[in-house]
Design a protein around this motif. Structure first.
Motif, PDB file in Angstrom:
ATOM      1  N   SER A 126      30.638  36.026  37.268  1.00  0.00           N
ATOM      2  CA  SER A 126      30.102  37.367  37.064  1.00  0.00           C
ATOM      3  C   SER A 126      28.584  37.294  36.979  1.00  0.00           C
ATOM      4  CB  SER A 126      30.659  37.982  35.774  1.00  0.00           C
ATOM      5  OG  SER A 126      29.912  39.138  35.424  1.00  0.00           O
ATOM      6  N   ASN A 127      27.901  37.845  37.979  1.00  0.00           N
ATOM      7  CA  ASN A 127      26.445  37.910  37.923  1.00  0.00           C
ATOM      8  C   ASN A 127      25.985  38.932  36.892  1.00  0.00           C
ATOM      9  OD1 ASN A 127      25.960  35.992  39.957  1.00  0.00           O
ATOM     10  ND2 ASN A 127      26.324  37.509  41.552  1.00  0.00           N
ATOM     11  N   ALA A 128      26.774  39.980  36.714  1.00  0.00           N
ATOM     12  CA  ALA A 128      26.393  41.050  35.792  1.00  0.00           C
ATOM     13  C   ALA A 128      26.263  40.549  34.359  1.00  0.00           C
ATOM     14  CB  ALA A 128      27.409  42.188  35.865  1.00  0.00           C
ATOM     15  N   ARG A 129      27.136  39.620  33.983  1.00  0.00           N
ATOM     16  CA  ARG A 129      27.104  39.108  32.607  1.00  0.00           C
ATOM     17  C   ARG A 129      26.773  37.620  32.537  1.00  0.00           C
ATOM     18  NH1 ARG A 129      31.463  42.275  28.801  1.00  0.00           N
ATOM     19  NH2 ARG A 129      31.367  44.300  29.852  1.00  0.00           N
ATOM     20  N   ASN A 130      26.416  37.056  33.676  1.00  0.00           N
ATOM     21  CA  ASN A 130      26.034  35.641  33.722  1.00  0.00           C
ATOM     22  C   ASN A 130      27.124  34.757  33.125  1.00  0.00           C
ATOM     23  OD1 ASN A 130      24.176  33.608  34.455  1.00  0.00           O
ATOM     24  ND2 ASN A 130      23.466  33.444  32.341  1.00  0.00           N
ATOM     25  N   MET A 131      28.353  34.966  33.604  1.00  0.00           N
ATOM     26  CA  MET A 131      29.495  34.245  33.061  1.00  0.00           C
ATOM     27  C   MET A 131      30.276  33.541  34.164  1.00  0.00           C
ATOM     28  SD  MET A 131      31.231  36.784  30.230  1.00  0.00           S
ATOM     29  CE  MET A 131      31.814  37.897  31.520  1.00  0.00           C
ATOM     30  N   LEU A 132      30.861  32.420  33.803  1.00  0.00           N
ATOM     31  CA  LEU A 132      31.894  31.778  34.600  1.00  0.00           C
ATOM     32  C   LEU A 132      33.222  32.044  33.906  1.00  0.00           C
ATOM     33  CD1 LEU A 132      32.938  29.743  36.780  1.00  0.00           C
ATOM     34  CD2 LEU A 132      32.564  27.955  35.070  1.00  0.00           C
ATOM     35  N   ILE A 133      34.216  32.494  34.665  1.00  0.00           N
ATOM     36  CA  ILE A 133      35.520  32.819  34.091  1.00  0.00           C
ATOM     37  C   ILE A 133      36.560  31.923  34.742  1.00  0.00           C
ATOM     38  CG2 ILE A 133      37.159  34.679  33.613  1.00  0.00           C
ATOM     39  CD1 ILE A 133      34.785  36.604  34.330  1.00  0.00           C
ATOM     40  N   THR A 134      37.373  31.262  33.929  1.00  0.00           N
ATOM     41  CA  THR A 134      38.365  30.321  34.441  1.00  0.00           C
ATOM     42  C   THR A 134      39.750  30.671  33.910  1.00  0.00           C
ATOM     43  OG1 THR A 134      38.020  28.773  32.598  1.00  0.00           O
ATOM     44  CG2 THR A 134      36.654  28.475  34.558  1.00  0.00           C
ATOM     45  N   SER A 135      40.766  30.309  34.687  1.00  0.00           N
ATOM     46  CA  SER A 135      42.144  30.502  34.235  1.00  0.00           C
ATOM     47  C   SER A 135      42.940  29.235  34.492  1.00  0.00           C
ATOM     48  CB  SER A 135      42.796  31.688  34.950  1.00  0.00           C
ATOM     49  OG  SER A 135      43.051  31.381  36.309  1.00  0.00           O
ATOM     50  N   SER A 136      44.082  29.129  33.801  1.00  0.00           N
ATOM     51  CA  SER A 136      44.814  27.870  33.826  1.00  0.00           C
ATOM     52  C   SER A 136      46.303  28.091  33.604  1.00  0.00           C
ATOM     53  CB  SER A 136      44.249  26.946  32.736  1.00  0.00           C
ATOM     54  OG  SER A 136      45.105  25.868  32.466  1.00  0.00           O
ATOM     55  N   GLU A 137      47.055  27.020  33.843  1.00  0.00           N
ATOM     56  CA  GLU A 137      48.484  27.046  33.548  1.00  0.00           C
ATOM     57  C   GLU A 137      48.755  26.996  32.049  1.00  0.00           C
ATOM     58  OE1 GLU A 137      50.462  24.039  35.797  1.00  0.00           O
ATOM     59  OE2 GLU A 137      50.109  25.041  37.720  1.00  0.00           O
ATOM     60  N   SER A 163      45.702  33.477  39.085  1.00  0.00           N
ATOM     61  CA  SER A 163      44.576  34.059  39.813  1.00  0.00           C
ATOM     62  C   SER A 163      43.901  35.128  38.962  1.00  0.00           C
ATOM     63  CB  SER A 163      45.053  34.672  41.137  1.00  0.00           C
ATOM     64  OG  SER A 163      43.974  35.227  41.866  1.00  0.00           O
ATOM     65  N   ILE A 164      42.568  35.240  39.113  1.00  0.00           N
ATOM     66  CA  ILE A 164      41.802  36.261  38.398  1.00  0.00           C
ATOM     67  C   ILE A 164      40.771  36.870  39.337  1.00  0.00           C
ATOM     68  CG2 ILE A 164      42.071  35.353  36.054  1.00  0.00           C
ATOM     69  CD1 ILE A 164      39.429  33.872  36.411  1.00  0.00           C
ATOM     70  N   SER A 165      40.371  38.108  39.028  1.00  0.00           N
ATOM     71  CA  SER A 165      39.319  38.778  39.789  1.00  0.00           C
ATOM     72  C   SER A 165      38.614  39.751  38.856  1.00  0.00           C
ATOM     73  CB  SER A 165      39.910  39.520  40.994  1.00  0.00           C
ATOM     74  OG  SER A 165      38.895  40.175  41.738  1.00  0.00           O
ATOM     75  N   ILE A 166      37.294  39.874  39.025  1.00  0.00           N
ATOM     76  CA  ILE A 166      36.497  40.714  38.137  1.00  0.00           C
ATOM     77  C   ILE A 166      35.744  41.755  38.951  1.00  0.00           C
ATOM     78  CG2 ILE A 166      34.465  39.217  38.204  1.00  0.00           C
ATOM     79  CD1 ILE A 166      34.072  39.785  35.221  1.00  0.00           C
ATOM     80  N   ASP A 167      35.499  42.933  38.374  1.00  0.00           N
ATOM     81  CA  ASP A 167      34.749  43.953  39.096  1.00  0.00           C
ATOM     82  C   ASP A 167      33.256  43.649  39.027  1.00  0.00           C
ATOM     83  OD1 ASP A 167      34.411  44.644  36.386  1.00  0.00           O
ATOM     84  OD2 ASP A 167      34.041  46.733  36.911  1.00  0.00           O
ATOM     85  N   SER A 168      32.474  44.321  39.860  1.00  0.00           N
ATOM     86  CA  SER A 168      31.050  44.003  39.995  1.00  0.00           C
ATOM     87  C   SER A 168      30.257  44.252  38.720  1.00  0.00           C
ATOM     88  CB  SER A 168      30.442  44.809  41.150  1.00  0.00           C
ATOM     89  OG  SER A 168      30.624  46.204  40.935  1.00  0.00           O
ATOM     90  N   ASP A 169      30.707  45.171  37.877  1.00  0.00           N
ATOM     91  CA  ASP A 169      30.010  45.471  36.625  1.00  0.00           C
ATOM     92  C   ASP A 169      30.520  44.644  35.452  1.00  0.00           C
ATOM     93  OD1 ASP A 169      28.425  47.445  37.833  1.00  0.00           O
ATOM     94  OD2 ASP A 169      30.018  48.928  37.607  1.00  0.00           O
ATOM     95  N   ALA A 170      31.505  43.809  35.712  1.00  0.00           N
ATOM     96  CA  ALA A 170      32.099  42.954  34.674  1.00  0.00           C
ATOM     97  C   ALA A 170      32.653  43.771  33.513  1.00  0.00           C
ATOM     98  CB  ALA A 170      31.083  41.930  34.176  1.00  0.00           C
ATOM     99  N   GLN A 171      33.258  44.905  33.838  1.00  0.00           N
ATOM    100  CA  GLN A 171      33.906  45.720  32.812  1.00  0.00           C
ATOM    101  C   GLN A 171      35.406  45.464  32.757  1.00  0.00           C
ATOM    102  OE1 GLN A 171      32.641  49.695  34.032  1.00  0.00           O
ATOM    103  NE2 GLN A 171      31.159  49.726  32.353  1.00  0.00           N
ATOM    104  N   PHE A 172      35.972  45.121  33.922  1.00  0.00           N
ATOM    105  CA  PHE A 172      37.410  44.912  34.000  1.00  0.00           C
ATOM    106  C   PHE A 172      37.728  43.605  34.720  1.00  0.00           C
ATOM    107  CE2 PHE A 172      36.708  49.497  33.922  1.00  0.00           C
ATOM    108  CZ  PHE A 172      37.494  49.874  32.837  1.00  0.00           C
ATOM    109  N   LEU A 173      38.844  43.025  34.327  1.00  0.00           N
ATOM    110  CA  LEU A 173      39.343  41.818  34.977  1.00  0.00           C
ATOM    111  C   LEU A 173      40.829  41.999  35.241  1.00  0.00           C
ATOM    112  CD1 LEU A 173      38.627  38.136  34.368  1.00  0.00           C
ATOM    113  CD2 LEU A 173      40.985  38.882  34.010  1.00  0.00           C
ATOM    114  N   VAL A 174      41.278  41.547  36.398  1.00  0.00           N
ATOM    115  CA  VAL A 174      42.695  41.594  36.724  1.00  0.00           C
ATOM    116  C   VAL A 174      43.210  40.166  36.851  1.00  0.00           C
ATOM    117  CG1 VAL A 174      42.301  41.737  39.221  1.00  0.00           C
ATOM    118  CG2 VAL A 174      44.426  42.613  38.267  1.00  0.00           C
ATOM    119  N   SER A 175      44.436  39.943  36.386  1.00  0.00           N
ATOM    120  CA  SER A 175      45.030  38.606  36.428  1.00  0.00           C
ATOM    121  C   SER A 175      46.459  38.678  36.943  1.00  0.00           C
ATOM    122  CB  SER A 175      45.006  37.959  35.041  1.00  0.00           C
ATOM    123  OG  SER A 175      45.861  38.659  34.147  1.00  0.00           O
TER     124      SER A 175
END
Length: 236
Positions: A126-137, A163-175
């Motif tokens: 996420s560039n908007a929040r300067n974050m790396l987001i990871t998911s796992s088993e 699997s994960i995906s985030i919106d451009s504003d980093a308000q929502f995440l789908v998994s």
């Protein structure tokens, strides 16, 4: 020189198409360097780049041209020779390279440890929040600060998150994952706000497009499902 025309230890050779033995002098000046840069032998091309800088501006031009060589090894050698130089011509060339090919020169920066306890599954930035987001088993979604390299917080699912995906504003995440459910998370409140059913097998990929208000998911059940937002609500 012997009849087989192969260079011996005491011979000096003009740069050409054949591999040049170690400790052999290469004649021909800049022309020899150019010939070796055209060689089919990768080792000769890489070593020729290092010698090119001995020949003034003409040699420098060869090194700059090699930044766009078809061989990444030659590109890298040229880059390493130029990256700490201060000449304006070199700075311009490196800036043009960065603009045209922003990921051509990639170097390992750091490693995040002590994260997930089981097999890693997916990541996004996420560039908007300067974050790396990871998911796992291990059923967790983790959020990392890219500057401090620290874990910010963790969302806990009830099954493996594939699997994960985030919106451009980093308000929502789908998994999506092994529970066959697509889940929408609010990243401001850190809460699960909606769960979508419909798949009969593990979800392997999800995508969230905030501009189109669309959530897409792909599953091992061989189906892809799209869900379109209606105003502020997303319909299954």
């Amino acid at each position: 020189m012997p009849k087989n025309n192969q260079p011996q230890k005491s011979d000096a050779v003009l740069g050409g198409q054949n591999s040049v033995p170690a400790n052999i002098a290469v004649l021909g000046g800049l022309e020899g360097v150019q010939m070796r840069l055209a060689s089919a032998n990768l080792k000769d091309r890489v070593s020729a780049i290092s010698e090119a800088l001995k020949y003034g501006n003409a040699g420098l031009d060869l090194v700059i041209e090699s930044l766009r060589n078809k061989s990444w090894q030659v590109q890298r050698q040229a880059y390493l020779l130029l990256k700490n130089q201060n000449e304006s011509q070199i700075k311009i060339a490196l800036q043009e390279l960065k603009t045209s090919y922003p990921y051509r020169q990639v170097h390992h920066k750091y490693t995040l440890n002590d994260g997930h306890s089981q097999k890693f599954a997916s990541l996004t930035i996420s560039n908007a929040r300067n974050m790396l987001i990871t998911s796992s088993e291990d059923s967790q979604i983790k959020f990392w600060n890219l500057d401090t390299k620290e874990l910010i917080y963790t969302l806990v699912n009830n099954s493996s998150v594939k699997s994960i995906s985030i919106d451009s504003d980093a308000q929502f995440l789908v998994s999506g994952g092994n529970d066959c459910l697509v889940k929408l998370w609010n990243l401001d409140t850190k809460e699960l706000i909606h769960t979508f059913v419909g798949h009969s097998s593990s979800i392997e990929s999800v995508s969230l497009n905030s501009y189109c208000r669309l959530i897409a998911s792909g599953s091992l059940d061989k189906t892809v499902k799209n869900r379109k937002s209606n105003g502020t609500n997303i319909k299954a």
